[in-house]
Write a protein that holds these residues in place. Structure first.
Motif, PDB file in Angstrom:
ATOM      1  N   GLN A 312      36.404  15.237  25.167  1.00  0.00           N
ATOM      2  CA  GLN A 312      35.791  14.747  26.404  1.00  0.00           C
ATOM      3  C   GLN A 312      36.830  14.585  27.518  1.00  0.00           C
ATOM      4  O   GLN A 312      36.581  14.945  28.672  1.00  0.00           O
ATOM      5  N   LEU A 313      37.995  14.047  27.180  1.00  0.00           N
ATOM      6  CA  LEU A 313      39.033  13.891  28.204  1.00  0.00           C
ATOM      7  C   LEU A 313      39.510  15.246  28.696  1.00  0.00           C
ATOM      8  O   LEU A 313      39.768  15.428  29.890  1.00  0.00           O
ATOM      9  N   ARG A 314      39.623  16.195  27.796  1.00  0.00           N
ATOM     10  CA  ARG A 314      40.056  17.523  28.203  1.00  0.00           C
ATOM     11  C   ARG A 314      39.028  18.169  29.117  1.00  0.00           C
ATOM     12  O   ARG A 314      39.370  18.770  30.149  1.00  0.00           O
ATOM     13  N   GLU A 315      37.731  18.028  28.782  1.00  0.00           N
ATOM     14  CA  GLU A 315      36.677  18.659  29.579  1.00  0.00           C
ATOM     15  C   GLU A 315      36.513  17.983  30.931  1.00  0.00           C
ATOM     16  O   GLU A 315      36.300  18.645  31.953  1.00  0.00           O
ATOM     17  N   ARG A 316      36.592  16.652  30.958  1.00  0.00           N
ATOM     18  CA  ARG A 316      36.284  15.920  32.185  1.00  0.00           C
ATOM     19  C   ARG A 316      37.506  15.662  33.058  1.00  0.00           C
ATOM     20  O   ARG A 316      37.393  15.635  34.288  1.00  0.00           O
ATOM     21  N   LEU A 317      38.655  15.426  32.430  1.00  0.00           N
ATOM     22  CA  LEU A 317      39.841  15.056  33.190  1.00  0.00           C
ATOM     23  C   LEU A 317      40.934  16.104  33.131  1.00  0.00           C
ATOM     24  O   LEU A 317      41.920  16.009  33.860  1.00  0.00           O
ATOM     25  N   GLY A 318      40.773  17.078  32.256  1.00  0.00           N
ATOM     26  CA  GLY A 318      41.779  18.119  32.140  1.00  0.00           C
ATOM     27  C   GLY A 318      43.090  17.617  31.564  1.00  0.00           C
ATOM     28  O   GLY A 318      44.166  18.139  31.880  1.00  0.00           O
ATOM     29  N   THR A 319      43.022  16.599  30.699  1.00  0.00           N
ATOM     30  CA  THR A 319      44.239  16.030  30.140  1.00  0.00           C
ATOM     31  C   THR A 319      43.961  15.511  28.746  1.00  0.00           C
ATOM     32  O   THR A 319      42.819  15.504  28.277  1.00  0.00           O
ATOM     33  N   SER A 320      45.004  15.075  28.067  1.00  0.00           N
ATOM     34  CA  SER A 320      44.882  14.491  26.729  1.00  0.00           C
ATOM     35  C   SER A 320      45.053  12.987  26.819  1.00  0.00           C
ATOM     36  O   SER A 320      45.575  12.478  27.824  1.00  0.00           O
ATOM     37  N   PRO A 321      44.644  12.245  25.781  1.00  0.00           N
ATOM     38  CA  PRO A 321      44.860  10.791  25.812  1.00  0.00           C
ATOM     39  C   PRO A 321      46.325  10.410  25.995  1.00  0.00           C
ATOM     40  O   PRO A 321      46.639   9.498  26.759  1.00  0.00           O
ATOM     41  N   SER A 322      47.230  11.118  25.327  1.00  0.00           N
ATOM     42  CA  SER A 322      48.653  10.768  25.445  1.00  0.00           C
ATOM     43  C   SER A 322      49.176  11.040  26.847  1.00  0.00           C
ATOM     44  O   SER A 322      49.946  10.242  27.398  1.00  0.00           O
ATOM     45  N   ALA A 323      48.760  12.167  27.441  1.00  0.00           N
ATOM     46  CA  ALA A 323      49.211  12.486  28.799  1.00  0.00           C
ATOM     47  C   ALA A 323      48.629  11.496  29.803  1.00  0.00           C
ATOM     48  O   ALA A 323      49.319  11.073  30.738  1.00  0.00           O
TER      49      ALA A 323
END
Length: 338
Positions: A312-323
């Motif tokens: 979900q973070l990758r699709e919506r924010l273009g990032t990973s939880p760690s980043a």
């Protein structure tokens, strides 16, 4: 969607132009000047430069019993990275009919192409009249919402939020919501540590409910109330569990069909879209403010698994939880395995 607009420490200060107009509301004009200058880089240098401009420099009547002296003309808009349009008396008056005076329209048209533009309160009427909100979501003061909808049907007005971030164009509700918007922009530009330092210096909240969110859904008074507000409040309190449409409709004492229609009218989103957004926003908040593992955050936000949260973070924010945590989290939130 949270977009990191962070600017490198070695770059010149981000230029902000505040466009004052006759009858400008004094508090709204001062909000920008009282918050952004507190934002300092690691070297102690200012991260922003704020200038006040008008269609013509010189004395300008305000909403108070004193005029203000504006040092800059519209040329300040041409090299600004961000332009603020605070409210002025009469923004929503019937005689404006959604049109801008020629000189004001020309000044806005000369704004740099790369600049983001933000309004406070009824300053949204100016952005809408300039065509900057066409096809976008926006907000304004609740007392002007009906007039805004009637005048600008091409804009998706969301009346029960503090601000709306559409990327290049941002709008906020009343005067105090202008503070929330400014803090959101500082936070997005430079992360939570800088925003918290600004909040401490100015003695304002770093953020209200919703954290680093595109839409901050803190209740703003509406004349006729919000038919689906109770259901949304309940959903926010139960994001750790599965929530279905029938349950939300029952909470609002409506049929599923009526609830779905009213929900979209009030938020601009379907219930499923809104729920997904709320889960992501809660995850963002937990990543910023806690040292919880990704697995724990996934459970608390209703995603169930760390893999689902990462997706979900990758699709919506273009990032990973760690980043995301590395960019926006404070030192105490750092934790391996994110």
């Amino acid at each position: 969607m949270c977009k990191n607009r962070a600017m490198g420490a070695s770059r010149a200060p981000h230029r902000i132009a505040v466009l004052a107009r006759p009858g400008v509301l004094v508090l709204e004009l001062s909000v920008v000047h009282q918050l952004f200058p507190y934002a300092l880089g690691a070297d102690g240098e200012p991260l922003y430069e704020v200038r006040t401009c008008a269609e013509q420099p010189g004395p300008l009547p305000s909403s108070a019993d004193f005029p203000i002296s504006v040092p800059h003309g519209p040329e300040a808009l041409q090299d600004a990275d961000t332009v603020f349009v605070p409210a002025a008396a009469g923004d929503d008056a019937p005689e404006t009919a959604g049109r801008l005076p020629r000189q004001l329209a020309e000044a806005l048209a000369a704004t740099a192409e790369h600049a983001r533009i933000a309004s406070i309160c009824t300053g949204a009427f100016v952005l809408a009249a300039a065509g900057l909100l066409d096809g976008r979501s926006a907000t304004t003061h609740w007392n002007s919402a009906a007039r805004f909808r009637a005048r600008f049907p091409q804009v998706r007005l969301i009346a029960d939020v503090l601000y709306v971030d559409e990327g290049a164009v941002l709008t906020s509700a009343g005067e105090a919501a202008g503070i929330d918007l400014c803090m959101h922009m500082i936070r997005e530009d430079h992360g939570v540590a800088v925003a918290n330092a600004v909040a401490r210096s100015a003695v304002v909240p770093a953020h209200r409910e919703g954290g680093q969110a595109q839409f901050i859904r803190t209740a703003v008074p509406e004349p006729r109330g919000s038919a689906t507000g109770r259901a949304r409040e309940w959903a926010r309190e139960h994001l750790d569990r599965r929530i279905d449409l029938a349950e939300l409709a029952s909470c609002a004492s409506m049929s599923v069909r009526t609830f779905t229609r009213r929900f979209r009218d009030e938020t601009g989103l379907s219930p499923a879209q809104w729920l997904a957004q709320q889960r992501v926003e809660r995850a963002q908040q937990l990543l910023e403010e806690t040292g919880l593992t990704v697995e724990s955050i996934a459970w608390r936000t209703g995603f169930g698994t760390a893999a689902a949260l990462r997706r979900q973070l990758r699709e919506r924010l273009g990032t990973s939880p760690s980043a995301y945590r590395s960019t926006f989290g404070g030192p105490a939130t750092s934790r391996p395995g994110s």
